[in-house]
Design an enzyme around this catalytic site. Structure first.
Site, PDB file in Angstrom:
ATOM      1  N   GLU A 132       0.857  -1.183   0.000  1.00 12.76           N
ATOM      2  CA  GLU A 132       0.000   0.000   0.000  1.00 12.76           C
ATOM      3  C   GLU A 132       0.898   1.240   0.000  1.00 12.76           C
ATOM      4  O   GLU A 132       1.858   1.272   0.767  1.00 12.76           O
ATOM      5  CB  GLU A 132      -0.916   0.040   1.231  1.00 12.76           C
ATOM      6  N   GLY A 272       2.913   2.592  10.816  1.00 10.56           N
ATOM      7  CA  GLY A 272       2.630   1.785  11.997  1.00 10.56           C
ATOM      8  C   GLY A 272       2.513   0.305  11.690  1.00 10.56           C
ATOM      9  O   GLY A 272       3.186  -0.530  12.298  1.00 10.56           O
ATOM     10  N   ALA A 273       1.653  -0.035  10.754  1.00 14.51           N
ATOM     11  CA  ALA A 273       1.418  -1.440  10.432  1.00 14.51           C
ATOM     12  C   ALA A 273       0.575  -1.521   9.164  1.00 14.51           C
ATOM     13  O   ALA A 273       0.056  -0.509   8.694  1.00 14.51           O
ATOM     14  CB  ALA A 273       0.686  -2.138  11.575  1.00 14.51           C
ATOM     15  N   MET A 274       0.443  -2.737   8.634  1.00 14.25           N
ATOM     16  CA  MET A 274      -0.239  -2.903   7.353  1.00 14.25           C
ATOM     17  C   MET A 274      -1.115  -4.143   7.372  1.00 14.25           C
ATOM     18  O   MET A 274      -0.677  -5.220   7.778  1.00 14.25           O
ATOM     19  CB  MET A 274       0.824  -2.994   6.239  1.00 14.25           C
ATOM     20  N   GLU A 275      -2.344  -3.974   6.862  1.00 14.21           N
ATOM     21  CA  GLU A 275      -3.392  -4.979   7.012  1.00 14.21           C
ATOM     22  C   GLU A 275      -3.434  -6.052   5.930  1.00 14.21           C
ATOM     23  O   GLU A 275      -4.506  -6.617   5.677  1.00 14.21           O
ATOM     24  CB  GLU A 275      -4.748  -4.256   7.047  1.00 14.21           C
ATOM     25  N   ASN A 276      -2.319  -6.392   5.277  1.00 11.81           N
ATOM     26  CA  ASN A 276      -2.305  -7.428   4.244  1.00 11.81           C
ATOM     27  C   ASN A 276      -3.161  -8.630   4.658  1.00 11.81           C
ATOM     28  O   ASN A 276      -3.087  -9.089   5.783  1.00 11.81           O
ATOM     29  CB  ASN A 276      -0.874  -7.903   4.013  1.00 11.81           C
ATOM     30  N   HIS A 308      -6.666  -2.236  15.054  1.00 13.75           N
ATOM     31  CA  HIS A 308      -6.883  -1.504  13.796  1.00 13.75           C
ATOM     32  C   HIS A 308      -6.636  -2.412  12.589  1.00 13.75           C
ATOM     33  O   HIS A 308      -7.494  -2.528  11.708  1.00 13.75           O
ATOM     34  CB  HIS A 308      -5.960  -0.291  13.758  1.00 13.75           C
ATOM     35  N   GLU A 309      -5.476  -3.061  12.552  1.00 12.79           N
ATOM     36  CA  GLU A 309      -5.155  -3.885  11.375  1.00 12.79           C
ATOM     37  C   GLU A 309      -6.088  -5.084  11.292  1.00 12.79           C
ATOM     38  O   GLU A 309      -6.526  -5.465  10.201  1.00 12.79           O
ATOM     39  CB  GLU A 309      -3.693  -4.342  11.412  1.00 12.79           C
ATOM     40  N   GLU A 331     -10.030   3.849   6.184  1.00 12.45           N
ATOM     41  CA  GLU A 331      -9.214   4.330   7.305  1.00 12.45           C
ATOM     42  C   GLU A 331     -10.035   5.045   8.377  1.00 12.45           C
ATOM     43  O   GLU A 331      -9.870   4.792   9.563  1.00 12.45           O
ATOM     44  CB  GLU A 331      -8.062   5.204   6.815  1.00 12.45           C
TER      45      GLU A 331
HETATM   46  N1  TRP Z   1      -3.131   0.916   5.701  1.00 12.60           N
HETATM   47  C1  TRP Z   1      -2.208   1.041   6.790  1.00 12.60           C
HETATM   48  C2  TRP Z   1      -3.033   1.285   8.041  1.00 12.60           C
HETATM   49  O1  TRP Z   1      -3.646   2.279   8.209  1.00 12.60           O
HETATM   50  C3  TRP Z   1      -1.215   2.115   6.697  1.00 12.60           C
HETATM   51  C4  TRP Z   1      -0.331   2.253   5.513  1.00 12.60           C
HETATM   52  C5  TRP Z   1      -0.579   2.889   4.363  1.00 12.60           C
HETATM   53  C6  TRP Z   1       1.023   1.933   5.447  1.00 12.60           C
HETATM   54  N2  TRP Z   1       0.525   2.970   3.589  1.00 12.60           N
HETATM   55  C7  TRP Z   1       1.517   2.400   4.227  1.00 12.60           C
HETATM   56  C8  TRP Z   1       1.862   1.277   6.313  1.00 12.60           C
HETATM   57  C9  TRP Z   1       2.855   2.281   3.893  1.00 12.60           C
HETATM   58  C10 TRP Z   1       3.190   1.149   5.967  1.00 12.60           C
HETATM   59  C11 TRP Z   1       3.680   1.666   4.777  1.00 12.60           C
HETATM   60  O2  TRP Z   1      -3.163   0.465   8.851  1.00 12.60           O
HETATM   61 ZN    ZN Z   2      -5.611   1.589   8.549  1.00 14.85          ZN
END
Ligand code: TRP
Ligand code: ZN
Length: 903
Positions: A132, A272-276, A308-309, A331
């Site tokens: 993302e 912070g983190a990513m919701e893959n 959140h994730e 978001e």
């Molecule tokens: N979608 C992620 C969240 O809100 C955040 C996110 C967007 C992100 N772009 C990113 C995380 C790039 C890391 C790097 O939870």
């Molecule tokens: Zn998010």
């Protein structure tokens, strides 16, 4: 020349459905750091719904690709000859594509050299991905846009000794050995997803595992993957995940849909983190915690981010965004969900005072950061109209104001009505890529309401202001409240978006002379109903009349912060003190204290500017003293109530921001409260100790917070000897990071007030003790970058010296943030030093970071965006620094920020 493949400005109005769709993709990776080979086999077909006007000309297929080496392509097994396919800077163009076909592409990328942390990269010798928003195109050529949803099968091949663990989205369906010490794993994700949710991880990692049964009785495997030495810091993240799963079942009836759910921690990460899907990748900061290394705040943040994730699995993944302008669809909604989760974890669904603590913390962030964003050149609606670089629009407005917009549906319709809207949203849109309008329509239809006017919350930038007038008619026993909405002197960026009045849910209560709420009956109603009413302001100005009001009441306005607006009402200081002591709405009790403090601090800042002596009224001190010692209030609430508004928030309230004057004012007030209430602080310090084993509960954390606030105030007293003694003892005896870090911070503050080096011993000890813990060393840098400093010891000198410390590196975003961002964004009076030394440092670092990691550089670039709002001397120096950066930067990311700032 305009570039149609890669235009400079992307506009929401230009959205067009994709000319082709990709239904399934099989990816094969041969993972080698310097040259990873990716083979992609896709089922592609022409999109039957593509608008003719916008579709690609003829049968040309344009795939996105970036920083890739093209090797070859085939259609239905036949290699494409030269001329039929062309690789270029932005991707791959294929001429004469059939209506439906299998497309095979082979390409290579250099993960080892990827410092952007977008796409495939290497961190501590392991492979990670971040897709993302537009990172997938740095892995393979693709229709890298969220409205192209496909099923993925992923085969990973790598050296077994170096990369024993091979992970991707979904379920593991096969694994085995290969010749030459290599091995493979094959993963299949049964759910269609956009490319931004793809992920892979490969390396030397270990996991803690839990098996749980979800609501419908299915067994689920949960894993938290980390480097081996961090395994002792995973319990809290796992517990947070289990709580999140339970909460989403209970509150929204949403169940985990995969057999397996994984979290992986990586220390090099942009956000912070990513919701893959099924494979969340996290910054270590939001996973790793034990009592030795993490503060109570860290524990709370981990719970919130894990939630959140996880919540994105439904709000974001099952239902995703049609295009990136709709980012707040996932978001804003998911932030709202994580806020409610954290509030429920703190206070259950009904303990309003405990829930209010979370609400206050969230509103403080919104007002400090989002309101500031709205006042500057980056102001944009929750659903932006255009962008240059989408990564710059993961903003406070999209996330935090977006969450407030979602919250307003719940305020209007109640929890049940909101749930009905959510149910309808999933019923209509599961498996689709949709828009903010689709969400609004689901809420409207499920509740039988026309929400056309509510659309303006998505399309208007700027912070609305509501001015309030009240009148009491003693004879008729009527009390009227007139609300008028507008935007004040909004920034240009905000002003351009405004179309008309908003629908604003405005929660109000009336308080009698006895401090109790009055039962509320609006004109025309048969009887009184409740003591808090949500009135709906829909016009530019409206009057609401309460009847049967026996005495002139005091209004409690915008209870629980029912809308993201600024309320203007001329309370007297005595009225604010009364509200601070009596309002039944805990949020507004806190708010009254903040209003009182803001008013006093701004008056002090004006005196400081004029060179006049500073003084703070006894009555103000007394009002705060009453809250501090009110045993009916929770320690966590008292901690928040005694915290003065931040310097950046105060500066933002001035006609011309003057950080030095604000700092002098706030320091004066802190000193005054420290000296005047010294006995209270000392007794609070003693009575809120938490002896015995460390407990991370909200109650214990509240005691620690109030105790450490007392220590921080004591460190500001004229004679900080008590503070230094207590802080040294606390530092040495601490059995947890909350207390140890607070003791170190107090020592740094005391040494600034006393001009001693009281903190030196502890600073050195802290470093040696935690040398092997990067997240704790981040705290060590941050504490020093945010310290008060003095004319003899300017913090810029300390920061520059720390830049040369062997543990410092620009390449790790957490480390860069801990030193550079802490100084540039969280130490305003030192950063805005009159000699411009802070700005020169900022310019150097933005340019240096730009070459490594444009996303992180662009975040840092934003610390000067409000330059026009400062005093003339500072303004001029900031403009020079911005111009210097504008002349040197290369990335689209930073260019968008500095060009908007200078425009
Ligand atoms: N979608 C992620 C969240 O809100 C955040 C996110 C967007 C992100 N772009 C990113 C995380 C790039 C890391 C790097 O939870
Ligand atoms: Zn998010």
């Amino acid at each position: 020349m305009s570039d149609t493949v890669n235009p400079a400005v992307i506009r929401r109005a230009d959205y067009a459905a994709p000319a082709f769709l990709i239904d399934s993709v099989a990816l094969e990776f041969d993972l080698v750091p310097e040259r990873t080979i990716v083979k992609s086999t896709m089922r592609v077909r022409r999109n039957p719904d593509a608008g003719a006007a916008h579709g690609a000309p003829g049968a040309r297929l344009e795939l996105m690709g970036e920083a890739l080496e093209f090797i070859g392509a085939a259609i239905d097994g036949k290699a494409l000859p030269e001329g039929a396919v062309r690789a270029h800077e932005h991707g791959l163009t294929i001429e004469h594509a059939p209506d439906a076909f299998t497309l095979t592409i082979e390409s290579a990328c250099d993960a080892g050299a990827n410092t952007t942390l977008s796409g495939l990269y290497v961190s501590s010798g392991n492979f990670f991905t971040q897709c993302e928003a537009e990172g997938f195109r740095r892995i393979t050529y693709f229709l890298d846009r969220p409205d192209v949803m496909a099923t993925y099968t992923v085969t990973l091949r790598a050296d077994k000794a170096a990369y024993p663990v091979l992970l991707s989205n979904g379920n593991l369906i096969e694994e085995g050995e290969l010749p030459d010490g290599r091995h493979f794993a094959k993963w299949e994700d049964p759910f269609k997803k956009p490319s931004y949710l793809f992920a892979l991880v490969a390396g030397k990692l270990v996991s803690i595992d839990e098996r749980i049964r979800s609501g419908s009785g299915k067994e689920k495997l949960l894993q938290v993957w980390v480097e081996p030495h961090d395994l002792d810091k995973t319990r809290h993240a796992m517990d947070s995940l289990i709580h999140s799963i339970r909460w989403d079942e209970e509150r929204f009836g949403l169940e985990l849909d995969l057999d397996r759910f994984m979290i992986v921690a990586v220390s090099d990460f942009n956000m912070g983190a990513m919701e893959n899907k099924g494979l969340n990748i996290f910054n270590t900061k939001y996973v790793l915690a034990n009592q030795e290394t993490a503060t109570d705040t860290d524990f709370g943040n981990i719970e919130a981010v894990v939630g959140h994730e996880y919540f994105h699995n439904w709000t974001g993944n099952r239902v995703t965004c049609r295009d990136w302008f709709q980012l707040s669809l996932k978001e804003g909604l998911t932030v709202f969900r994580d806020q409610e989760f954290s509030a429920d974890m703190q206070g259950g669904a009904t303990d309003e005072a405990a829930r209010a603590v979370k609400r206050i913390e969230d509103v403080r962030v919104l007002r400090q950061m989002q309101f500031a964003e709205d006042a500057g050149p980056m102001a944009h609606p929750v659903r932006p109209e255009s962008f240059v670089e989408i990564n710059n629009f993961y903003t406070m407005t999209v996330y935090e104001k977006g969450a407030e917009v979602v919250r307003m549906y719940q305020t209007l319709f109640g929890r049940e009505g909101f749930r009905r809207g959510m149910d309808l949203y999933f019923k209509r849109h599961d498996g689709q890529a949709v828009t903010c309008d689709d969400f609004r329509h689901a809420m409207a239809d499920a509740n039988g309401r026309d929400l056309a006017q509510f659309e303006r919350w998505y399309s208007q930038a700027g912070t609305p202001r509501i001015s309030v007038r009240t009148a009491y008619d003693a004879v008729a026993q009527r009390y009227s409240v007139t609300l008028a909405q507008g935007y004040g002197d909004a920034s240009n960026a905000a002003r351009e978006t405004q179309k008309g009045p908003l629908l604003i849910p405005f929660a109000i209560g009336l308080i009698g002379r006895d401090g109790k709420d009055i039962a509320l009956r609006l004109e025309g109603e048969a009887e009184a109903k409740g003591t808090t009413r949500v009135i709906e302001l829909t016009e530019q100005e409206q009057t609401f009349t309460f009847v049967d009001v026996k005495e002139a009441p005091l209004p409690s306005l915008l209870r629980n912060f029912s809308a993201p607006v600024i309320v203007e009402y001329d309370y007297t200081n005595d009225e604010l003190a009364f509200l601070l002591a009596h309002d039944s709405d805990p949020f507004n009790r806190w708010e009254a204290g903040q209003r009182l403090a803001t008013r006093e601090l701004l008056a002090l800042a004006a005196r400081a500017q004029a060179g006049e002596p500073l003084a703070l009224d006894d009555s103000t001190v007394a009002a705060f003293s009453r809250v501090l010692t009110d045993e009916t209030l929770s320690p966590a609430f008292r901690d928040l109530a005694m915290m003065l508004p931040s310097e950046s928030y105060l500066a933002e309230q001035m006609a011309e921001a003057d950080p030095a004057a604000v700092h002098a004012a706030r320091q004066f007030a802190r000193k005054r409260l420290a000296n005047a209430l010294k006995r209270d602080w000392l007794s609070i310090y003693e009575s809120h100790a938490t002896p015995g084993a460390y407990e991370p509960s909200p109650e214990a954390a509240g005691h620690r917070a109030l105790k450490n606030l007392a220590l921080a105030y004591l460190a500001e007293a004229d004679d900080p000897a008590d503070a230094i003694r207590l802080a040294n003892a606390q530092y040495d005896n601490a059995n947890n990071m909350t207390d140890r870090a607070a003791a170190l911070a107090a020592l740094l503050a005391a040494s600034a007030s006393a001009g001693t080096d009281a903190a030196e011993r502890a600073l050195e000890d802290f470093y040696r003790r935690f040398e092997q813990e990067p997240l704790v060393i981040d705290k060590w840098f941050a504490l020093q970058a945010t310290q008060r400093g003095s004319a003899q010891r300017p913090v810029i000198d300390i920061v520059r010296k720390l830049m040369a410390h062997p543990a410092f590196t620009l390449r790790n975003p957490n480390r860069a943030r801990s030193l550079i961002f802490s100084f540039c964004a969280a130490n305003p009076s030192q950063f805005h030093s009159a000699d411009g030394s802070g700005y020169a440092f900022w310019a150097e670092q933005v340019v240096a970071l730009d070459a490594l990691n444009p996303q992180v550089a662009a975040r840092l670039a934003r610390s000067l965006e409000l330059w026009r709002r400062y005093t003339p001397a500072l303004r001029e120096k900031m403009r020079e620094a911005l111009e210097r950066v504008a002349g040197q930067v290369k990335s689209r990311d930073v260019r968008e920020i500095v060009e908007k700032a200078l425009a």
